[in-house]
Scaffold this motif. Structure first.
Motif, mmCIF file in Angstrom:
data_model
loop_
_atom_site.group_PDB
_atom_site.id
_atom_site.type_symbol
_atom_site.label_atom_id
_atom_site.label_comp_id
_atom_site.label_asym_id
_atom_site.label_seq_id
_atom_site.Cartn_x
_atom_site.Cartn_y
_atom_site.Cartn_z
ATOM 1 N N GLY A 90 0.525 -1.171 0.010
ATOM 2 C CA GLY A 90 -0.044 0.085 -0.072
ATOM 3 C C GLY A 90 0.904 1.102 0.228
ATOM 4 N N ALA A 91 2.288 1.104 -0.123
ATOM 5 C CA ALA A 91 3.062 2.168 -0.287
ATOM 6 C C ALA A 91 3.255 2.773 -1.020
ATOM 7 N N LYS A 92 2.790 4.483 -1.301
ATOM 8 C CA LYS A 92 2.821 5.146 -2.783
ATOM 9 C C LYS A 92 4.172 4.451 -2.719
ATOM 10 N N ILE A 93 4.520 5.336 -4.178
ATOM 11 C CA ILE A 93 5.825 4.884 -5.231
ATOM 12 C C ILE A 93 5.606 6.894 -5.622
ATOM 13 N N TYR A 94 6.994 6.731 -5.274
ATOM 14 C CA TYR A 94 6.999 8.924 -5.926
ATOM 15 C C TYR A 94 7.944 8.784 -7.214
ATOM 16 N N MET A 95 8.171 9.456 -8.818
ATOM 17 C CA MET A 95 9.578 9.375 -9.291
ATOM 18 C C MET A 95 8.587 10.661 -10.497
ATOM 19 N N TYR A 96 9.953 11.683 -10.554
ATOM 20 C CA TYR A 96 9.383 12.685 -11.113
ATOM 21 C C TYR A 96 8.759 14.148 -9.578
ATOM 22 N N GLY A 97 8.908 13.183 -8.159
ATOM 23 C CA GLY A 97 8.122 14.084 -7.632
ATOM 24 C C GLY A 97 6.738 14.201 -7.257
ATOM 25 N N SER A 98 6.154 12.509 -8.561
ATOM 26 C CA SER A 98 4.323 12.861 -8.640
ATOM 27 C C SER A 98 4.356 10.992 -7.979
ATOM 28 N N ILE A 99 2.928 10.746 -7.412
ATOM 29 C CA ILE A 99 2.655 9.321 -6.945
ATOM 30 C C ILE A 99 2.662 8.462 -8.488
ATOM 31 N N VAL A 100 3.210 7.476 -8.531
ATOM 32 C CA VAL A 100 3.238 6.563 -10.129
ATOM 33 C C VAL A 100 2.635 4.938 -9.437
ATOM 34 N N GLY A 101 2.340 5.123 -8.512
ATOM 35 C CA GLY A 101 2.144 3.505 -8.034
ATOM 36 C C GLY A 101 2.130 3.602 -6.621
ATOM 37 N N ARG A 102 1.211 2.046 -6.621
ATOM 38 C CA ARG A 102 1.707 1.996 -4.937
ATOM 39 C C ARG A 102 2.238 0.504 -4.791
ATOM 40 N N ALA A 103 2.578 -0.071 -3.624
ATOM 41 C CA ALA A 103 3.290 -1.200 -3.400
ATOM 42 C C ALA A 103 1.988 -2.248 -2.992
ATOM 43 N N LYS A 104 1.713 -3.108 -4.616
ATOM 44 C CA LYS A 104 1.068 -4.333 -3.985
ATOM 45 C C LYS A 104 1.847 -5.838 -2.925
ATOM 46 N N SER A 105 2.725 -5.629 -3.000
ATOM 47 C CA SER A 105 3.455 -6.120 -2.297
ATOM 48 C C SER A 105 4.745 -5.907 -1.123
ATOM 49 N N LEU A 106 5.350 -6.306 -0.227
ATOM 50 C CA LEU A 106 6.409 -5.899 0.117
ATOM 51 C C LEU A 106 7.471 -5.888 -1.089
ATOM 52 N N ILE A 107 8.128 -4.237 -1.878
ATOM 53 C CA ILE A 107 9.238 -4.263 -2.112
ATOM 54 C C ILE A 107 10.290 -3.741 -1.899
ATOM 55 N N PRO A 108 11.238 -5.216 -1.267
ATOM 56 C CA PRO A 108 12.506 -4.520 -0.652
ATOM 57 C C PRO A 108 13.452 -3.657 -0.733
#
Length: 548
Positions: A54-72
């Motif tokens: 569920g963690a938000k993933i950022y690129m270019y300073g923007s939200i580009v996705g969320r984690a569907k599973s643990l990403i180490p």
């Protein structure tokens, strides 16, 4: 700069691999030691920290996705462990202040173009032949066969000689030798052009004009009106069957709406009135020849760079497109806007997640609301048929590092530079305001480039990371690669290589200026873009159904 990895924006929690990286390799970045958990192919991304579900993933300073599973920490981002998610948007939340780039070296530069009576200036001089309905496509093909080679507009087909060689081998019983037959580009020159100041006669065949819904025919006529009004067009021959939905009166109405002072020559013939096919086609051919002879009298003359209208397009994008080619095009756009020119950014599904930034860049609330309304309506129409913007990335995009639509969009939007948004255009609306304009189109390459030429673009910049031959019948398309590997592998389609940005040999600003310099050469007829040399005349009208 570390030329193995890149953090695009300080807010980002992922890094981009600029070269292939191996599992177990230690990456030191900003006092953070990261041990890679996977092999990371160039263009792909890996996490700078543990990302919980569920963690938000950022690129270019923007939200580009969320984690569907643990990403180490040090784990690669894939379609398996992340899903599309984007920033939300509302009305304007802040005033926008733009710092224009230095244009001193371009202030007195000119290009040599074709001046039209309405003040527009073309970078080319084409005659159009347009069927108002698909029933006339065959007649258009007959006219094409009659004109193109005789007038010197066709290019020798090197593959014909290859087929001839294969035929001779087959006839002489040497079929086994065909597989190893060497192919050499035909160096035979074509016939000299009869009309020296005409760049070509173009034929816009299509599958519309009747059937479907009436709005399709209205939109098609509006698109044709834009093509005829485009400064790269000298005039047009229109073939009508007579009974179709796309009536000549609709085309005339759309033309008058775009340009009430329209003065270009138009030849309009209706087959059901003319009688026999022979009479109909001979009339069309004779009238077109004489009109082209008149159009040939126009010559190139100096024009300020403010007369350029540049379309901004990407296709076959990769994980480097948003880092090199797109921002370089964005800087070229900013330079042209600062010089008083027009630029057009389209592909609305590929602006998903950056809407708020573009809304805040709008010069007033009215155009901001228009953009917001078009984006919401487009997204809703996609969802209504079980699709969505999240389905936009192609298999090629994903394979080369663009995992979600928001990730793709954040990089694609860089083509629009940083200048204010002066207008928002719905599909087939014609550009009128100097500055950056947003145009509602699909992300589909050809539907989008087709629309930009119909909205007045007299040159189109097209970035690609994977390689695509897309061109346009009337607007020269300049291909810009995001990486040098592509430019070397497909030199027949690439005009400019921005791979030096990835290696650190060039800056975004340097590449933007190189792009603008090349635009000036193409606009003046001194250089032909690769798409023009290949005769790549792609034309697909958008029927306004769901197309991503």
């Amino acid at each position: 700069m570390n030329y193995k990895i890149l953090q695009i924006h300080p807010k980002d929690n992922v890094l981009v691999a600029l070269t292939d990286l191996k599992a177990g390799e230690n990456i030191d970045f900003d006092n953070n030691s990261i041990t890679l958990k996977n092999d990371i192919a160039a263009k792909h991304k890996f996490s700078m920290q543990d990302l919980e579900i569920g963690a938000k993933i950022y690129m270019y300073g923007s939200i580009v996705g969320r984690a569907k599973s643990l990403i180490p920490k040090g784990g690669v981002l894939t379609t398996g462990n992340m899903a599309h998610e984007a920033n939300t948007f509302s009305s304007k939340t802040e005033d926008y202040q733009w710092e224009a780039p230095d244009i001193s070296k371009y202030k007195n530069k000119m290009f040599r173009g074709f001046h039209r009576p309405d003040g527009q200036v073309g970078t080319a001089n084409y005659w159009l032949v347009i069927p108002l309905v698909f029933c006339e496509n065959r007649n258009v093909d007959v006219i094409k066969d009659a004109f193109v080679e005789v007038l010197g507009f066709s290019k020798p087909n090197a593959y014909k000689s290859l087929v001839q060689q294969m035929t001779e081998l087959y006839k002489s019983g040497k079929k086994s030798e065909i597989e190893n037959l060497s192919f050499e580009e035909n160096t035979i020159k074509g016939k000299s052009k009869i009309f020296k100041n005409i760049d070509g006669i173009k034929f816009l065949t299509h599958n519309g004009g009747c059937g479907g819904i009436r709005q399709d025919s209205e939109a098609l006529c509006a698109l044709f009106a834009g093509y005829i009004n485009n400064p790269n067009v000298a005039g047009a021959t229109i073939l009508s069957l007579g009974c179709q939905n796309a009536q000549p009166a609709i085309l005339k109405e759309k033309l008058n709406k775009i340009n009430p002072d329209f003065k270009k020559p138009i030849i309009l013939l209706e087959q059901q009135k003319e009688g026999t096919e022979q009479h109909f086609l001979s009339q069309a051919i004779k009238k077109t020849f004489l009109a082209m002879a008149d159009a040939d009298q126009l010559q190139r003359e100096p024009a300020p760079l403010s007369k350029l209208t540049i379309g901004l397009e990407c296709g076959g994008s990769d994980g480097f497109s948003g880092i090199s080619a797109n921002p370089a095009v964005g800087h070229a756009s900013d330079l042209l806007v600062a010089l008083g020119g027009k630029t057009i950014l389209s592909e609305f599904p590929e602006l998903c997640g950056v809407e708020q930034e573009l809304i805040n860049r709008c010069t007033n609330e009215v155009i901001a609301e228009k953009f917001s309304g078009l984006m919401r309506a487009y997204a809703a129409s996609a969802e209504a048929v079980g699709s969505g913007f999240d389905m936009n990335p192609s298999p090629g995009n994903i394979k080369d590092g663009l995992i979600t639509d928001a990730m793709k969009s954040s990089g694609a939007a860089k083509k629009g530079g940083t200048s204010p948004v002066v207008d928002v255009l719905d599909y087939s609306e014609y550009v009128s305001n100097n500055g950056l304009n947003l145009l509602c189109t699909p992300g589909n390459d050809v539907e989008s480039t087709t629309a930009m030429a119909g909205s007045g673009a007299n040159i189109i910049l097209f970035t690609t990371g994977l390689g695509t031959p897309t061109g346009n019948p009337i607007a020269p398309v300049i291909k810009i690669s995001s990486n040098t590997t592509l430019a070397i592998r497909m030199p027949d389609i690439i005009d400019i290589d921005t791979g030096g940005v990835i290696t650190g040999e060039k800056t975004i600003q340097q590449m933007g200026e190189e792009i603008l310099d090349f635009i000036i050469h193409v606009a003046s007829g001194e250089v032909q873009s690769k798409a023009v040399l290949l005769g790549q005349d792609d034309f697909i009208p958008w029927k306004r159904g769901v197309s991503l």
